[in-house]
Design an enzyme around this catalytic site. Structure first.
Site, mmCIF file in Angstrom:
data_model
loop_
_atom_site.group_PDB
_atom_site.id
_atom_site.type_symbol
_atom_site.label_atom_id
_atom_site.label_comp_id
_atom_site.label_asym_id
_atom_site.label_seq_id
_atom_site.Cartn_x
_atom_site.Cartn_y
_atom_site.Cartn_z
ATOM 1 N N ASP A 156 7.735 3.544 -1.836
ATOM 2 C CA ASP A 156 7.628 4.496 -0.969
ATOM 3 C C ASP A 156 8.987 4.749 -0.430
ATOM 4 O OD1 ASP A 156 6.635 2.501 0.193
ATOM 5 O OD2 ASP A 156 5.934 3.579 1.869
ATOM 6 N N PHE A 185 12.103 6.205 12.233
ATOM 7 C CA PHE A 185 10.674 5.668 11.742
ATOM 8 C C PHE A 185 9.817 6.772 11.405
ATOM 9 C CE2 PHE A 185 6.866 3.444 11.863
ATOM 10 C CZ PHE A 185 7.253 2.166 11.255
ATOM 11 N N VAL A 186 9.565 6.736 10.065
ATOM 12 C CA VAL A 186 8.830 7.774 9.410
ATOM 13 C C VAL A 186 7.545 7.436 8.926
ATOM 14 C CG1 VAL A 186 10.352 9.493 8.618
ATOM 15 C CG2 VAL A 186 9.979 7.577 7.169
ATOM 16 N N LYS A 202 16.472 4.421 2.943
ATOM 17 C CA LYS A 202 17.215 4.443 4.378
ATOM 18 C C LYS A 202 18.204 3.323 4.340
ATOM 19 C CE LYS A 202 13.853 4.366 7.786
ATOM 20 N NZ LYS A 202 13.351 3.607 9.098
ATOM 21 N N ASP A 217 3.502 4.001 7.021
ATOM 22 C CA ASP A 217 2.307 3.940 8.167
ATOM 23 C C ASP A 217 3.030 3.250 9.417
ATOM 24 O OD1 ASP A 217 3.157 1.268 7.274
ATOM 25 O OD2 ASP A 217 1.515 0.486 8.478
ATOM 26 N N ASP A 248 14.244 0.167 2.667
ATOM 27 C CA ASP A 248 14.793 0.103 4.068
ATOM 28 C C ASP A 248 15.700 -1.218 4.084
ATOM 29 O OD1 ASP A 248 15.123 -0.565 6.766
ATOM 30 O OD2 ASP A 248 13.074 0.275 7.295
ATOM 31 N N ARG A 258 -1.135 6.847 7.029
ATOM 32 C CA ARG A 258 -0.732 6.863 5.595
ATOM 33 C C ARG A 258 -1.548 8.209 4.860
ATOM 34 N NH1 ARG A 258 1.184 1.711 4.278
ATOM 35 N NH2 ARG A 258 0.145 -0.069 5.096
ATOM 36 N N LYS A 302 0.846 -1.218 -0.165
ATOM 37 C CA LYS A 302 -0.043 0.002 -0.029
ATOM 38 C C LYS A 302 0.712 1.199 0.087
ATOM 39 C CE LYS A 302 -3.370 -2.060 2.973
ATOM 40 N NZ LYS A 302 -3.741 -1.704 4.530
ATOM 41 N N GLY A 303 1.892 1.247 0.588
ATOM 42 C CA GLY A 303 2.777 2.381 1.026
ATOM 43 C C GLY A 303 3.006 3.563 -0.382
HETATM 44 C C1 PRP Z 1 7.031 -0.962 3.338
HETATM 45 C C2 PRP Z 1 7.491 -0.137 2.197
HETATM 46 C C3 PRP Z 1 8.447 -0.933 1.334
HETATM 47 C C4 PRP Z 1 9.082 -2.135 2.372
HETATM 48 C C5 PRP Z 1 10.342 -1.482 2.359
HETATM 49 O O1 PRP Z 1 6.053 -1.826 3.058
HETATM 50 O O2 PRP Z 1 6.319 0.262 1.539
HETATM 51 O O3 PRP Z 1 7.872 -1.652 0.327
HETATM 52 O O4 PRP Z 1 8.203 -1.736 3.476
HETATM 53 O O5 PRP Z 1 10.952 -2.369 3.165
HETATM 54 P P1 PRP Z 1 12.245 -3.163 3.205
HETATM 55 O O6 PRP Z 1 13.143 -2.489 2.378
HETATM 56 O O7 PRP Z 1 12.780 -3.518 4.620
HETATM 57 O O8 PRP Z 1 11.651 -4.435 2.558
HETATM 58 P P2 PRP Z 1 5.398 -2.688 3.899
HETATM 59 O O9 PRP Z 1 5.794 -4.286 4.058
HETATM 60 O O10 PRP Z 1 5.301 -2.154 5.250
HETATM 61 O O11 PRP Z 1 3.942 -2.781 3.473
HETATM 62 P P3 PRP Z 1 2.762 -1.560 3.013
HETATM 63 O O12 PRP Z 1 3.426 -1.065 1.663
HETATM 64 O O13 PRP Z 1 1.485 -1.887 2.800
HETATM 65 O O14 PRP Z 1 3.169 -0.563 4.129
#
Ligand code: PRP
Length: 178
Positions: free
Chosen positions: A96, A148-149, A127, A155, A99, A161, A40-41
């Protein structure tokens, strides 16, 4: 609770979105491409970015997750795949935040196995200090420290979000209100 001033303001984000859209428009000038948003991000970044891109494109989305509360569980779940054919097409994956890199690494490998003509990655936030796997990122909005943003698609427990800016999330400490 979100405390203090935005970490990235609406103006900073929108300025960067336009900058990235200009670069992408130049790079894809002669080739139609498929923009894939990672939900979703990426929903807000994706929709802002594509409306500033001036070359023909198709859009598609996939839904993935790897975080439980604020911790990556190291396993990437694919909840919904794109419906478009990837073979022979120029694909731009849009997320988005990167990490650990585990999500994009997994999704990149999955799409590369479908033989695209090219595959590039665009993220608003990077990051870098948290990286566990090396993923090639072609377009980065902001490299950020290990905060943590939340907001602008990002989210905490699926909240915040919808904020139009990005803030550093701080857990509220319990205290008695007199
Ligand atoms: C978040 C973000 C990235 C991912 C990055 O998604 O949107 O897709 O984490 O983290 P990483 O580099 O450690 O894999 P999340 O899995 O939280 O799902 P969301 O998009 O629904 O928030």
């Amino acid at each position: 609770m979100v405390i203090g001033k935005p970490f990235l303001t609406v103006e900073q984000i929108q300025g960067k979105v336009k900058e990235l859209a200009n670069i992408i428009s130049g790079d894809y000038e002669s080739k139609k491409f498929l923009a894939v948003g990672i939900l979703k991000g990426a929903f807000m970044f994706f929709s802002d970015l594509v409306r500033h891109i001036r070359v023909p494109m198709h859009v598609d989305f996939l839904i993935s997750s790897s975080y439980v509360k604020s911790q990556s569980n190291g396993k990437v779940n694919l909840h919904a795949d794109i419906r478009s054919t990837v073979e022979g097409r120029h694909v731009l994956l849009i997320d988005d935040i990167v990490d650990t890199g585990l999500s994009l690494n997994y999704l990149r490998e999955m799409l590369l196995a479908r033989n695209p003509a090219s595959l590039k990655i665009c993220t608003l936030l990077d990051k870098k200090s948290r990286r566990k796997v090396d993923v090639p990122i072609d377009y980065v909005g902001f490299e950020i420290p290990d905060h943590f943003v939340v907001g602008y698609g990002l989210d905490f427990e699926d909240r915040y979000r919808n904020l139009p800016y990005i803030s550093v999330f701080k857990q509220k400490t319990e205290r008695t209100v007199k």
